[in-house]
Design an enzyme around this catalytic site. Structure first.
Site, short mmCIF file in Angstrom:
data_model
loop_
_atom_site.label_atom_id
_atom_site.label_comp_id
_atom_site.label_asym_id
_atom_site.label_seq_id
_atom_site.Cartn_x
_atom_site.Cartn_y
_atom_site.Cartn_z
N CYS A 150 90.56 28.49 -13.18
CA CYS A 150 90.10 28.03 -11.88
C CYS A 150 89.59 29.23 -11.09
CB CYS A 150 91.29 27.38 -11.16
SG CYS A 150 90.89 26.76 -9.53
N HIS A 202 89.82 17.92 -13.06
CA HIS A 202 90.27 19.17 -12.44
C HIS A 202 89.75 19.24 -11.00
CE1 HIS A 202 91.00 23.73 -12.67
NE2 HIS A 202 90.29 23.59 -11.56
N GLU A 203 88.47 18.92 -10.82
CA GLU A 203 87.88 19.01 -9.47
C GLU A 203 88.41 17.92 -8.54
OE1 GLU A 203 86.50 21.75 -8.80
OE2 GLU A 203 86.44 22.30 -10.90
N HIS A 220 91.57 18.98 -7.03
CA HIS A 220 91.42 19.89 -5.88
C HIS A 220 91.29 19.10 -4.58
CE1 HIS A 220 91.31 23.91 -7.49
NE2 HIS A 220 90.32 23.66 -8.33
#
Ligand code: NI
Length: 184
Positions: free
Chosen positions: A110, A153-154, A157
């Site tokens: 990341c 993954h995004e 966030h």
């Protein structure tokens, strides 16, 4: 232009805060942010530009990571078929997913994490995602492999979740149930 100094690192509360839905039309500032995030990824994958500006290579970047609590992220990567996956997703969500899981055999990284954190990060192998483009157009997309992993993954966030939250802390390389490993 977004540089490494603009990218928020782990420990900052903005990475642990849920980003807020956007309404359309986007403001000129939000459109600019979307462009800048995607451009960072493109630049970071260009060896000359990356060296010149000291950019760490990335395939995804979420707004939290540039200190903005807006529900959008950029992805820019070549998938296993050599197809370019490149877009900004606004108000993204996963509408359905496979039971089958996957994980990157090399673990995840990341841009907000300056250390290697070993371990498998379980992800859905296939997802159907919906999001809006910066112009407000609704998109529905089926993703698998690396693009599905990056999307998840995004999206994490935007929900204040970091990839290492999903690593089994007692046994980081424990076998993941019902998973096909993904070798990058
Ligand atoms: Ni990240």
């Amino acid at each position: 232009m977004i540089l490494m100094k603009d990218i928020v690192r782990e420990g900052d509360p903005v990475l642990r805060t849920r980003a807020e839905e956007l309404t359309f039309p986007l403001t000129p500032e939000d459109r600019q942010l979307a462009d800048d995030m995607l451009q960072y990824l493109i630049n970071s994958q260009n060896p000359e530009i990356a060296e010149k500006y000291n950019l760490r290579g990335g395939i995804g970047l979420a707004a939290n990571q540039v200190n903005s609590l807006k529900r959008m992220f950029a992805l820019h990567l070549e998938d296993e078929k050599g197809e370019l996956i490149s877009f900004v997703a606004v108000n993204p969500r996963i509408v359905s997913h496979s039971v089958e899981q996957t994980y990157l055999t090399s673990g995840e990284g990341c841009l907000s994490v300056d250390r290697a954190i070993p371990g498998y990060v379980p992800r859905y192998a296939r997802i159907t995602a919906k999001f809006h483009t910066v112009d407000g157009e609704e998109k529905k997309m089926r993703l698998n492999g690396l693009s599905a992993i990056a999307f998840q993954h995004e999206l994490d966030h935007l929900n204040g979740v970091m990839f290492f939250d999903r690593i089994n802390d007692k046994e980081p390389f424990a076998e993941i149930e019902n998973a096909t490993p993904y070798e990058r």
